[in-house]
Design an enzyme around this catalytic site. Sequence first.
Site, PDB file in Angstrom:
ATOM      1  N   HIS A   1       6.351   6.617  -3.524  1.00 35.29           N
ATOM      2  CA  HIS A   1       5.845   6.503  -2.122  1.00 35.29           C
ATOM      3  C   HIS A   1       6.975   6.036  -1.299  1.00 35.29           C
ATOM      4  O   HIS A   1       7.615   5.107  -1.473  1.00 35.29           O
ATOM      5  CB  HIS A   1       4.350   5.866  -1.966  1.00 35.29           C
ATOM      6  CG  HIS A   1       3.527   6.596  -2.759  1.00 35.29           C
ATOM      7  ND1 HIS A   1       2.117   6.381  -2.457  1.00 35.29           N
ATOM      8  CD2 HIS A   1       3.226   7.554  -3.727  1.00 35.29           C
ATOM      9  CE1 HIS A   1       1.220   7.176  -3.008  1.00 35.29           C
ATOM     10  NE2 HIS A   1       2.176   7.877  -3.854  1.00 35.29           N
TER      11      HIS A   1
ATOM     12  N   GLU B   1       6.601   3.446   0.980  1.00 34.41           N
ATOM     13  CA  GLU B   1       6.225   2.112   1.037  1.00 34.41           C
ATOM     14  C   GLU B   1       7.095   1.498  -0.129  1.00 34.41           C
ATOM     15  O   GLU B   1       7.693   0.464  -0.249  1.00 34.41           O
ATOM     16  CB  GLU B   1       4.826   1.618   0.957  1.00 34.41           C
ATOM     17  CG  GLU B   1       3.913   2.032   2.061  1.00 34.41           C
ATOM     18  CD  GLU B   1       3.578   3.380   1.770  1.00 34.41           C
ATOM     19  OE1 GLU B   1       2.049   3.584   2.326  1.00 34.41           O
ATOM     20  OE2 GLU B   1       3.959   4.200   1.215  1.00 34.41           O
TER      21      GLU B   1
ATOM     22  N   CYS C   1      -2.058   3.474   0.389  1.00 35.69           N
ATOM     23  CA  CYS C   1      -2.953   3.934  -0.723  1.00 35.69           C
ATOM     24  C   CYS C   1      -2.954   2.457  -1.533  1.00 35.69           C
ATOM     25  O   CYS C   1      -2.542   1.710  -1.315  1.00 35.69           O
ATOM     26  CB  CYS C   1      -2.398   4.944  -1.549  1.00 35.69           C
ATOM     27  SG  CYS C   1      -0.935   4.532  -2.558  1.00 35.69           S
TER      28      CYS C   1
END
Length: 165
Positions: free
Chosen positions: A60, A62, A90
């Site tokens: 991801h 992040e 998430c």
Amino acid sequence: MELENNIYYTDEYFMSEALKEAKKASDKGEVPVGAVIVLENEIIARGRNRRESLNNALCHAEIEAINNACEKLKSWRLLDCKLYVTLEPCPMCCGAIINSRLKEIIYGASDKKSGSCGSVINLFDLPYNHKPSIKNGILHKECSEILSSFFKLLRKNKSKKKDVL
């Protein structure tokens, strides 16, 4: 904070940089999510979604940005850093945010399916040992549009493939 040439760093400026990363992801067929990490008004790390190209659920935006920031600072603690991300993090990314001790999370678009900064749940409301501040809605329209355009094109392409079969 003032820059040279009387340019000011703003949340919108840093989110626009995260949007550049999201565009790079989109250009590679990835869900367009981008992130930057800022320390003292300087971008120290960037990340974008790479789950498809690397076949890895952990890739991801992040996580990539956090990893790059830790390498740059030579520390797992990102205490005074801010994360700008185009889509609400998430649960996995919120866990990484907690563990890296990021100071603030700024996101653009909400995620009604897995957003864990308030949309589905706010994991930072739970009694963990670190609670970053959260700001949302920065360049919301732009962040939402890149996602909706990507999925619209994806659905259109899938429909064309079905028509060929």
